[in-house]
Design a protein around this motif. Structure first.
Motif, short mmCIF file in Angstrom:
data_model
loop_
_atom_site.label_atom_id
_atom_site.label_comp_id
_atom_site.label_asym_id
_atom_site.label_seq_id
_atom_site.Cartn_x
_atom_site.Cartn_y
_atom_site.Cartn_z
N LEU A 2 0.82 -1.21 0.00
CA LEU A 2 0.00 0.00 0.00
C LEU A 2 0.85 1.25 0.00
O LEU A 2 1.76 1.39 0.81
N GLY A 3 0.55 2.15 -0.92
CA GLY A 3 1.25 3.43 -0.96
C GLY A 3 2.62 3.41 -1.60
O GLY A 3 3.26 4.45 -1.72
N ARG A 4 3.10 2.24 -2.01
CA ARG A 4 4.40 2.18 -2.69
C ARG A 4 4.25 2.76 -4.08
O ARG A 4 3.23 2.58 -4.74
N ARG A 5 5.29 3.43 -4.54
CA ARG A 5 5.24 4.14 -5.83
C ARG A 5 5.95 3.32 -6.91
O ARG A 5 7.07 2.87 -6.70
N VAL A 6 5.28 3.15 -8.06
CA VAL A 6 5.82 2.33 -9.14
C VAL A 6 5.96 3.17 -10.42
O VAL A 6 5.10 3.99 -10.72
N LEU A 7 7.06 2.96 -11.10
CA LEU A 7 7.30 3.55 -12.41
C LEU A 7 7.04 2.47 -13.45
O LEU A 7 7.55 1.35 -13.32
N ILE A 8 6.25 2.80 -14.47
CA ILE A 8 5.93 1.84 -15.53
C ILE A 8 6.55 2.33 -16.84
O ILE A 8 6.34 3.47 -17.24
N VAL A 9 7.31 1.46 -17.50
CA VAL A 9 7.85 1.76 -18.82
C VAL A 9 7.35 0.66 -19.75
O VAL A 9 7.76 -0.50 -19.63
N GLU A 10 6.44 1.04 -20.63
CA GLU A 10 5.77 0.09 -21.52
C GLU A 10 5.30 0.85 -22.74
O GLU A 10 4.65 1.88 -22.62
N ASP A 11 5.62 0.33 -23.94
CA ASP A 11 5.24 1.05 -25.16
C ASP A 11 3.82 0.76 -25.64
O ASP A 11 3.26 1.51 -26.43
N ASP A 12 3.21 -0.29 -25.14
CA ASP A 12 1.84 -0.62 -25.55
C ASP A 12 0.86 0.13 -24.65
O ASP A 12 0.79 -0.15 -23.45
N GLY A 27 -3.55 -0.76 -4.40
CA GLY A 27 -2.98 0.15 -3.43
C GLY A 27 -1.64 0.77 -3.78
O GLY A 27 -1.07 1.52 -2.99
N LEU A 28 -1.13 0.47 -4.96
CA LEU A 28 0.12 1.10 -5.39
C LEU A 28 -0.18 2.46 -6.01
O LEU A 28 -1.29 2.71 -6.49
N ILE A 29 0.79 3.33 -6.01
CA ILE A 29 0.67 4.65 -6.63
C ILE A 29 1.54 4.64 -7.88
O ILE A 29 2.72 4.31 -7.81
N VAL A 30 0.96 4.99 -9.02
CA VAL A 30 1.73 5.07 -10.26
C VAL A 30 2.47 6.41 -10.25
O VAL A 30 1.87 7.46 -10.37
N ALA A 31 3.79 6.34 -10.06
CA ALA A 31 4.62 7.54 -9.98
C ALA A 31 4.83 8.16 -11.36
O ALA A 31 5.11 9.34 -11.49
#
Length: 121
Positions: A2-12, A27-31
């Protein structure tokens, strides 16, 4: 997680949207989300995040420079790829990987494992 921040790198864009919605539901936060390597480099250098999901091939580009930046920041990351472990950048062959097509449970388990191992180091 919960509350952890994630970076997503995806071209689709469809996979990106699905990941953003799913991770937020759990519960994750998309940073931040990037669909190109230059954009991903900027985010990797400037955004605060706890873990990253990195597609190995972003269009015609490889994720290697982004992985290098995140690794230098000592932030855990997980590769996503349809090419298997053989497609990973040479320097990161032992990193966590989730193969496409992936299931939500698989992504969540792998992110949880990376965050937990990061806390023990």
């Amino acid at each position: 997680m919960l509350g952890r921040r994630v970076l997503i790198v995806e071209d689709d864009p469809f996979i990106t949207l699905a990941l953003e919605e799913t991770l937020t539901e759990f519960g994750l936060i998309v940073a931040g989300s990037a669909r190109s390597v230059p954009q991903a480099i900027r985010l990797a250098q400037t955004v605060a995040f706890d873990v990253a999901l990195l597609d190995v091939n972003i269009g015609q580009d490889r994720i290697d420079p982004v992985a290098d930046i995140i690794s230098a920041r000592r932030i855990p990351f997980v590769f996503t790829t349809g090419c298997g472990r053989a497609g990973l950048p040479e320097a990161y062959l032992q990193r966590a990987i989730v193969e496409k097509p992936f299931y939500v449970e698989e992504i969540l388990r792998t992110l949880r494992e990376q965050l937990a191992s990061d806390e023990t180091h």
